[in-house]
Motif scaffolding. Structure first.
Motif, short mmCIF file in Angstrom:
data_model
loop_
_atom_site.label_atom_id
_atom_site.label_comp_id
_atom_site.label_asym_id
_atom_site.label_seq_id
_atom_site.Cartn_x
_atom_site.Cartn_y
_atom_site.Cartn_z
N GLN A 123 39.31 32.67 30.47
CA GLN A 123 38.97 31.93 31.68
C GLN A 123 39.96 32.22 32.80
O GLN A 123 39.57 32.45 33.96
CB GLN A 123 38.96 30.42 31.37
CG GLN A 123 37.80 29.97 30.50
CD GLN A 123 36.58 29.64 31.32
OE1 GLN A 123 36.68 29.23 32.46
NE2 GLN A 123 35.41 29.82 30.74
N LEU A 124 41.26 32.21 32.49
CA LEU A 124 42.26 32.50 33.51
C LEU A 124 42.12 33.92 34.05
O LEU A 124 42.22 34.16 35.25
CB LEU A 124 43.66 32.28 32.96
CG LEU A 124 44.15 30.84 32.82
CD1 LEU A 124 45.59 30.82 32.34
CD2 LEU A 124 44.01 30.07 34.12
N GLY A 125 41.90 34.88 33.14
CA GLY A 125 41.68 36.25 33.58
C GLY A 125 40.45 36.37 34.45
O GLY A 125 40.43 37.11 35.45
N GLY A 126 39.39 35.63 34.09
CA GLY A 126 38.18 35.63 34.90
C GLY A 126 38.42 35.09 36.29
O GLY A 126 37.88 35.61 37.28
N ILE A 127 39.25 34.04 36.39
CA ILE A 127 39.57 33.47 37.70
C ILE A 127 40.32 34.50 38.55
O ILE A 127 40.03 34.68 39.75
CB ILE A 127 40.40 32.18 37.55
CG1 ILE A 127 39.55 31.08 36.92
CG2 ILE A 127 40.96 31.73 38.90
CD1 ILE A 127 40.31 29.82 36.60
N CYS A 128 41.28 35.20 37.94
CA CYS A 128 42.04 36.22 38.68
C CYS A 128 41.14 37.36 39.15
O CYS A 128 41.22 37.80 40.32
CB CYS A 128 43.18 36.76 37.81
SG CYS A 128 44.44 35.54 37.41
N ILE A 129 40.29 37.86 38.26
CA ILE A 129 39.38 38.96 38.63
C ILE A 129 38.39 38.50 39.69
O ILE A 129 38.10 39.22 40.66
CB ILE A 129 38.66 39.48 37.38
CG1 ILE A 129 39.66 40.12 36.41
CG2 ILE A 129 37.58 40.48 37.77
CD1 ILE A 129 39.05 40.52 35.09
N LEU A 130 37.87 37.28 39.52
CA LEU A 130 36.90 36.76 40.48
C LEU A 130 37.53 36.58 41.86
O LEU A 130 36.91 36.87 42.88
CB LEU A 130 36.34 35.43 39.98
CG LEU A 130 35.21 34.80 40.80
CD1 LEU A 130 33.99 35.69 40.78
CD2 LEU A 130 34.87 33.42 40.24
N THR A 131 38.77 36.12 41.89
CA THR A 131 39.47 35.95 43.16
C THR A 131 39.68 37.30 43.85
O THR A 131 39.43 37.44 45.05
CB THR A 131 40.82 35.26 42.95
OG1 THR A 131 40.61 33.99 42.31
CG2 THR A 131 41.56 35.06 44.25
N THR A 132 40.12 38.29 43.08
CA THR A 132 40.31 39.63 43.64
C THR A 132 39.01 40.20 44.15
O THR A 132 38.95 40.78 45.25
CB THR A 132 40.91 40.57 42.57
OG1 THR A 132 42.13 40.00 42.07
CG2 THR A 132 41.18 41.94 43.15
N LEU A 133 37.94 40.03 43.38
CA LEU A 133 36.63 40.53 43.79
C LEU A 133 36.16 39.86 45.07
O LEU A 133 35.65 40.52 45.98
CB LEU A 133 35.62 40.29 42.66
CG LEU A 133 34.20 40.80 42.87
CD1 LEU A 133 34.19 42.32 42.98
CD2 LEU A 133 33.30 40.35 41.72
N SER A 134 36.35 38.54 45.16
CA SER A 134 35.91 37.82 46.36
C SER A 134 36.69 38.26 47.59
O SER A 134 36.14 38.37 48.68
CB SER A 134 36.08 36.30 46.14
OG SER A 134 35.29 35.85 45.06
N LEU A 135 38.00 38.50 47.41
CA LEU A 135 38.81 38.95 48.55
C LEU A 135 38.41 40.35 49.00
O LEU A 135 38.36 40.64 50.20
CB LEU A 135 40.29 38.91 48.17
CG LEU A 135 40.90 37.52 47.95
CD1 LEU A 135 42.33 37.63 47.46
CD2 LEU A 135 40.84 36.70 49.23
N LEU A 136 38.10 41.23 48.05
CA LEU A 136 37.69 42.58 48.40
C LEU A 136 36.34 42.58 49.12
O LEU A 136 36.11 43.39 50.03
CB LEU A 136 37.59 43.46 47.14
CG LEU A 136 38.93 43.82 46.47
CD1 LEU A 136 38.67 44.57 45.18
CD2 LEU A 136 39.79 44.66 47.40
N LEU A 137 35.47 41.66 48.73
CA LEU A 137 34.16 41.57 49.36
C LEU A 137 34.17 40.68 50.59
O LEU A 137 33.13 40.47 51.22
CB LEU A 137 33.13 41.03 48.35
CG LEU A 137 32.86 41.89 47.12
CD1 LEU A 137 31.92 41.16 46.17
CD2 LEU A 137 32.25 43.22 47.54
N HIS A 138 35.36 40.14 50.93
CA HIS A 138 35.50 39.22 52.06
C HIS A 138 34.54 38.05 51.92
O HIS A 138 33.90 37.62 52.89
CB HIS A 138 35.26 39.94 53.39
CG HIS A 138 36.07 41.18 53.55
ND1 HIS A 138 37.45 41.16 53.64
CD2 HIS A 138 35.72 42.50 53.61
CE1 HIS A 138 37.90 42.40 53.76
NE2 HIS A 138 36.87 43.22 53.74
#
Length: 429
Positions: free
Chosen positions: A171-186
């Motif tokens: 879950q924590l790894g998913g949050i980190c990946i999801l945050t990075t993905l959201s920032l890259l996609l603005h």
């Protein structure tokens, strides 16, 4: 406005609240607990209705996603603690949540009530429906998976928690990946996704209490409701091209502006020539650039897009002299901005474009200037009259040669500051 970032962080600050309220809510009467159990679903229904009205398919899918997980949480909390099928169901939920939320983040907005929209709903709910059917009709199929799982799936992170180490770190790894993905996609919903993921993670830590999961379900649905309402506000009051408040917001702002306020009307010089020579896409770039510079106006001015190439700035307080200085400063800032015409291969995001400019990857340079007229309320005139005076001052600035500031209360015009690289001069050459 420092309160806006703090307000956006408010959902994250509310995450410990269900932990503090669980014991108190458990002491309520059965009728109150029944109402509490129903409340998240009522809020979720409101979110669905608003999402349909505002054409927000991703918000609707996220609401259904959260509701499906919360519904299965309630199933496991009603089962005995030593039910191995329920424990497998919890592990499956913990694994599915970040995967499905990442998929929703990548999805573009589409109409919900269409074949593609209904297919998305079916794909989203299919895994949870399959888990629910297995748990209810064939629980032994889930139990048979238990011996096949490695120890990190089976052990508990702590004795007081119901979550396994693997699911916790997943879950924590998913949050980190999801945050990075959201920032890259603005993606502007990055804080929303983080908050919802933490709600699910914290709910997973204690599925022995139905109240615990209900409170986090309620918090998640309230966060979603806030996001949908905020989007509706943006649709009504914020200009989508420049990201600043639009004319409707200006009208609301001028309902009670007070006394002694000033209104400035600003117009981009020779804007039609930009569109005729370079196309409307370049015209949009000019509008965004001018809006970004006007945001930094001083003297407490508030910026609005009036329409077309016109902008309005309202100064609630300040003398005529301070308003004039603030407008002159922002006029010069626009005139001195190194506007580069983006090529077809130039990225659309401003941060990336600024990085390329620093590296020298520039397109054709043009000079953008604005003309400004402003008026100050002197005898209690209504806002419409002040805007008309500011408009007349703007026309005087246009007739006076552009790239200057004129006040309706002044008889002598400001000296125009020309530039050899002025766009209109370049056009004449």
């Amino acid at each position: 406005m420092m309160w806006k970032p703090a307000l956006r962080l408010l959902p994250l600050l509310l995450l410990p609240l269900p932990l503090l309220l669980t014991e108190r809510v458990a002491e309520l009467s059965s009728a109150h607990r029944l109402f509490l159990g129903t409340l998240p679903w009522l809020v979720g229904l409101i979110v669905i209705m608003l999402s349909l009205g505002f054409k927000q398919s991703r918000a609707l899918l996220t609401t259904l996603h959260l509701g499906a997980v919360a519904g299965l949480f309630e199933v496991t909390s009603s089962a005995p603690l030593d039910n191995p099928a329920s424990y497998i169901l919890l592990i499956a939920l913990g694994l599915c949540w970040p995967l499905m939320l990442g998929w929703l983040t990548l999805l573009p907005e589409r109409r919900t009530l269409s074949r593609a929209g209904l297919l998305r709903i079916a794909i989203l709910l299919a895994p949870y429906a399959a888990l629910a059917l297995l748990w209810h009709y064939h629980p032994m199929q889930l139990v048979h998976l238990l011996p096949l799982l490695p120890l990190p799936f089976i052990d508990q992170l702590y004795a007081q928690l119901t979550i396994s180490p693997f699911v916790f770190w997943w879950q924590l790894g998913g949050i980190c990946i999801l945050t990075t993905l959201s920032l890259l996609l603005h993606n502007r919903d990055v804080l929303l996704n983080i908050t919802l993921s933490l709600c699910v993670l914290l709910a997973l830590t204690d599925t022995t209490s139905a109240v615990h999961g209900q409170l986090y379900h309620l918090l998640g649905q309230l966060v979603l409701l806030t996001a949908v309402v905020r989007h509706g506000y943006d649709m009504a009051f914020v200009d989508t091209l420049t990201g600043i408040p639009g004319r409707r917001a200006l009208e609301h702002h001028l309902i009670s502006p007070g006394r002694g306020y000033s209104i400035a009307m600003l117009d981009i010089d020779h804007f039609k020539q930009f569109n005729d020579r370079y196309g409307h896409d370049i015209g949009d770039q000019v509008l965004r650039m001018v809006a970004s510079q006007l945001r930094h106006v001083g003297a407490g001015g508030r910026l609005f897009r009036y329409g077309g190439e016109e902008f309005t700035i309202v100064f609630r307080r300040g003398s005529e002299d301070s308003v004039n200085k603030a407008l002159e400063a922002v006029r010069e800032r626009v005139a001195q901005y190194p506007m580069q015409i983006r090529g077809t291969n130039r990225p659309k995001h401003d941060d990336t474009g600024q990085a390329l400019r620093k590296k020298g990857n520039n397109g054709e340079a043009v000079k953008v200037t604005i003309s400004i007229g402003f008026a100050t309320q002197a005898n209690g005139e209504p806002a419409e009259a002040v805007i008309k005076q500011a408009d007349q001052a703007l026309y005087a600035a246009k007739r006076g040669g552009r790239n200057c500031t004129r006040s309706a209360q002044q008889n002598t015009p400001h000296k125009k500051r020309r530039s050899l690289s002025d766009f209109a001069r370049n056009q004449a050459d």
